[in-house]
Design a protein around this motif. Structure first.
Motif, PDB file in Angstrom:
ATOM      1  N   VAL A  94       0.876  -1.115   0.096  1.00  0.00           N
ATOM      2  CA  VAL A  94      -0.107   0.092  -0.019  1.00  0.00           C
ATOM      3  C   VAL A  94       0.773   1.244  -0.183  1.00  0.00           C
ATOM      4  CG1 VAL A  94      -1.822  -1.280   1.149  1.00  0.00           C
ATOM      5  CG2 VAL A  94      -0.271   0.077   2.342  1.00  0.00           C
ATOM      6  N   ILE A  95       0.277   2.464  -0.348  1.00  0.00           N
ATOM      7  CA  ILE A  95       1.107   3.672  -0.345  1.00  0.00           C
ATOM      8  C   ILE A  95       0.461   4.316   0.751  1.00  0.00           C
ATOM      9  CG2 ILE A  95       1.645   5.855  -1.727  1.00  0.00           C
ATOM     10  CD1 ILE A  95       1.568   3.954  -4.114  1.00  0.00           C
ATOM     11  N   PRO A  96       1.015   4.820   2.009  1.00  0.00           N
ATOM     12  CA  PRO A  96       0.319   5.594   3.004  1.00  0.00           C
ATOM     13  C   PRO A  96       0.192   6.758   2.678  1.00  0.00           C
ATOM     14  CG  PRO A  96       2.662   5.187   3.558  1.00  0.00           C
ATOM     15  CD  PRO A  96       2.449   4.514   2.264  1.00  0.00           C
ATOM     16  N   GLY A  97      -0.813   7.498   3.427  1.00  0.00           N
ATOM     17  CA  GLY A  97      -0.957   9.000   3.275  1.00  0.00           C
ATOM     18  C   GLY A  97       0.108   9.689   4.128  1.00  0.00           C
ATOM     19  N   SER A  98      -0.053  10.959   4.463  1.00  0.00           N
ATOM     20  CA  SER A  98       1.207  11.807   5.110  1.00  0.00           C
ATOM     21  C   SER A  98       0.820  11.486   6.640  1.00  0.00           C
ATOM     22  CB  SER A  98       1.144  13.027   4.621  1.00  0.00           C
ATOM     23  OG  SER A  98      -0.168  13.853   5.144  1.00  0.00           O
ATOM     24  N   VAL A  99      -0.084  11.039   7.110  1.00  0.00           N
ATOM     25  CA  VAL A  99      -0.315  10.755   8.610  1.00  0.00           C
ATOM     26  C   VAL A  99      -0.572   9.406   8.838  1.00  0.00           C
ATOM     27  CG1 VAL A  99      -2.072  11.350  10.688  1.00  0.00           C
ATOM     28  CG2 VAL A  99      -1.537  13.105   8.638  1.00  0.00           C
ATOM     29  N   ASP A 100       0.090   8.858   9.797  1.00  0.00           N
ATOM     30  CA  ASP A 100       0.103   7.540  10.053  1.00  0.00           C
ATOM     31  C   ASP A 100      -0.576   6.938  11.399  1.00  0.00           C
ATOM     32  OD1 ASP A 100       1.775   6.413   8.052  1.00  0.00           O
ATOM     33  OD2 ASP A 100       3.528   6.608   9.184  1.00  0.00           O
ATOM     34  N   PRO A 101      -1.400   5.855  11.409  1.00  0.00           N
ATOM     35  CA  PRO A 101      -2.218   5.824  12.672  1.00  0.00           C
ATOM     36  C   PRO A 101      -1.219   5.186  13.825  1.00  0.00           C
ATOM     37  CG  PRO A 101      -2.597   4.073  11.143  1.00  0.00           C
ATOM     38  CD  PRO A 101      -1.727   5.067  10.355  1.00  0.00           C
ATOM     39  N   ALA A 102      -1.393   5.124  14.998  1.00  0.00           N
ATOM     40  CA  ALA A 102      -0.423   4.645  15.847  1.00  0.00           C
ATOM     41  C   ALA A 102      -0.768   3.229  15.982  1.00  0.00           C
ATOM     42  CB  ALA A 102      -0.896   5.392  17.356  1.00  0.00           C
ATOM     43  N   PRO A 103       0.323   2.227  16.302  1.00  0.00           N
ATOM     44  CA  PRO A 103       0.106   0.921  16.495  1.00  0.00           C
ATOM     45  C   PRO A 103      -0.788   0.447  17.438  1.00  0.00           C
ATOM     46  CG  PRO A 103       2.384   1.502  16.453  1.00  0.00           C
ATOM     47  CD  PRO A 103       1.694   2.811  16.512  1.00  0.00           C
ATOM     48  N   GLY A 104      -1.677  -0.346  17.148  1.00  0.00           N
ATOM     49  CA  GLY A 104      -2.846  -0.828  18.081  1.00  0.00           C
ATOM     50  C   GLY A 104      -3.872  -1.455  17.205  1.00  0.00           C
ATOM     51  N   THR A 105      -4.974  -1.975  18.090  1.00  0.00           N
ATOM     52  CA  THR A 105      -5.903  -2.471  17.530  1.00  0.00           C
ATOM     53  C   THR A 105      -7.262  -1.523  17.383  1.00  0.00           C
ATOM     54  OG1 THR A 105      -5.493  -4.564  18.527  1.00  0.00           O
ATOM     55  CG2 THR A 105      -7.512  -4.412  17.828  1.00  0.00           C
ATOM     56  N   TYR A 106      -7.906  -1.614  16.259  1.00  0.00           N
ATOM     57  CA  TYR A 106      -9.025  -0.709  15.857  1.00  0.00           C
ATOM     58  C   TYR A 106      -9.901  -1.828  15.222  1.00  0.00           C
ATOM     59  CZ  TYR A 106      -5.390   2.737  16.098  1.00  0.00           C
ATOM     60  OH  TYR A 106      -4.251   3.565  16.314  1.00  0.00           O
TER      61      TYR A 106
END
Length: 183
Positions: A94-106
């Motif tokens: 995948v190609i991420p956006g400029s803002v990453d989510p924090a590691p964790g479960t969602y």
């Protein structure tokens, strides 16, 4: 109680639950990053990178959860779709956006068949699972198939997939589906 009254009460209850869910989502997006931390203590989670199989870099990393889930590696820019019996159904870059989510479960909170992304690109098969300081994070595919690198000056949370992978994600990640983010 009359049948019409039951339907009215059911509709009113459903509307109330949807409203509370929406307000909770919006409230979560507005929480200051340092809320609940002591001075001098970082609010960012400290996550180590999940162990990888050096012989097979696309193998599912250990420590990426259990059960049916989407696994997204922020460091590897890769997704794994894992069945309830721990079998990898699919994996793709995948190609991420400029803002990453924090590691964790969602969990998948919303989906859209087609919308315009925060970068102005028409996207399809949008699967959202969290937000970071007002930026919604989710998977999507550009309708025109383009996959340009994100503009670091624009805060975007779209994690772009190919159109084929976007359709696969759409079929797998329905509302409530677990999403595990790892380093």
């Amino acid at each position: 109680m009359a049948r019409g009254s039951s339907a009215f009460v059911a509709a009113l209850t459903a509307a109330s639950v949807a409203t509370v869910g929406f307000l909770a989502y919006r409230a979560q997006a507005g929480v200051p990053p340092n809320l609940g931390t002591r001075p001098g203590v970082s609010a960012k989670p400290t996550a180590t990178k999940a162990p990888r199989d050096s012989r097979n870099p696309t193998a599912l990393p250990s420590g990426s959860g259990v059960g049916e889930r989407v696994v997204y590696s922020v460091d590897d820019d890769r997704v794994w779709l894992v069945s309830a019996d721990e079998r990898v159904e699919n994996t793709f870059p995948v190609i991420p956006g400029s803002v990453d989510p924090a590691p964790g479960t969602y969990a998948v909170t919303s989906r859209s068949q087609q919308v315009t992304g925060t970068d102005g690109t028409l996207v399809e098969h949008v699967v959202r699972f969290t937000g970071v300081r007002g930026v919604v994070i989710g998977f999507s595919a550009a309708v025109d198939g383009a996959a340009p690198a994100p503009d670091p000056a624009v805060r975007t949370g779209g994690i772009r997939e190919s159109r084929a992978d976007g359709e696969t994600m759409w079929m797998f990640a329905t509302i409530g589906q677990k999403v595990v983010v790892i380093r």
